[in-house]
Design an enzyme around this catalytic site. Sequence first.
Site, PDB file in Angstrom:
ATOM      1  CG  HIS A 165      -1.870   1.179   1.211  1.00 25.36           C
ATOM      2  ND1 HIS A 165      -3.140   1.097   0.680  1.00 25.36           N
ATOM      3  CD2 HIS A 165      -1.728   2.458   1.657  1.00 25.36           C
ATOM      4  CE1 HIS A 165      -3.742   2.273   0.799  1.00 25.36           C
ATOM      5  NE2 HIS A 165      -2.897   3.117   1.387  1.00 25.36           N
ATOM      6  CB  CYS A 166       2.043   3.392  -2.616  1.00 28.05           C
ATOM      7  SG  CYS A 166       3.149   4.789  -2.889  1.00 28.05           S
TER       8      CYS A 166
END
Length: 380
Positions: A165-166
């Site tokens: 997850h960025c």
Amino acid sequence: MRIQWRLMDFPRNVKRWVAGKLENCHLAMFTLCYNQFTSFHTMLDAALEPMFWIVDHFTKYMGPIMVTLVVILTTMVVAVFYICVFPHIWYQTEMLWVMVHFFFAHWLLANVIFNYVMAAFTSPGLPPQNVPQAVSICKKCISPKPPRSHHCSICKRCILKMDHHCPWLNNCVGYYNHRYFFLFCFYMWFGTVYVTFAGHDVFKQHFFGKEELTVPAFFFPINMAYQKIWGTKYETKKAEAASSSKSPSTDDQSPEALTGYGDMMFHNAIIFQFILCAGVSVALGLLMVWHAHLIGRGETSIEAHINTKQRKRYRKKGLIYKNPYNFGFWGNWKRFFGLGRGRTFWRHVLFPSFHDPLGDGLMWETSTYKSSHSNGLQLL
């Protein structure tokens, strides 16, 4: 003799006494907390649980802030390049190289904007309720998980071929936007390196202060804008002072003060851009190298940890573990970029492209190996 013997034996007795106390503490801890399933990784996960809780509950709120920060910083760098660096290139180099810089810079900018927008707003891929092949059941979604799918604790859903997850994208990096994410990192890194080298001469002149600007001050739009706006006000004040028989004041609204303020803004912008681009190029370069290494091995960030544990477990049994999704260095890169069905590297990688990856993210082709006494396991 007895006194001398006891003095010589004193350090040994102290060491034995300390070792005994530590052994008692160790025994007491295991007596109270012993669990045959306890391991170092279990204790590490328990110790890091508060940090995981903070990440799960606050990353989704930090996402929009970090996306806004990326947009603002990128816009500032582009604006400084147009106002300060490109005129310097125009004044110093031949027209042919000016056109090369112009088209090259805009090619980088177009790729950066396209890949960032697509990575941030493209769904990474969600598994349907009915999947043709399931490897397990998600304990949080209570739904079947296809191969290479994982649950994101921030998005509260399972993601096809999840990498991570960025927060800089405010989105998960998965099956459908992994290519956009990597190309954004590459082109952004390439762009920061390019801006750093293109503006190096101007930065040296401003940072060390040993040379005057090569480009005349009137050439820069920022100085021209200040002179146009504030020069008119100064002429108006000068006319009013003449009509009232007063000498024009040289306060902060004068062109002299204005020129100093404009030079200061120009000076700060040049230094800010160079330091920002140099720092981002190093940090983003390391991130890009790590992801390129994983892509070359046919792994995601999550699978890298899983495969490392599997290799250790197989090694203890005298076996060799091979990643079933590793098709060799070039094969992995072709599958990652979706090159096939007439798609080429020159058109679909070097330029913006909306093409989808090969496959559907639910069924995965696996590699096979053959055993050789001289070369070990070989990819077929």
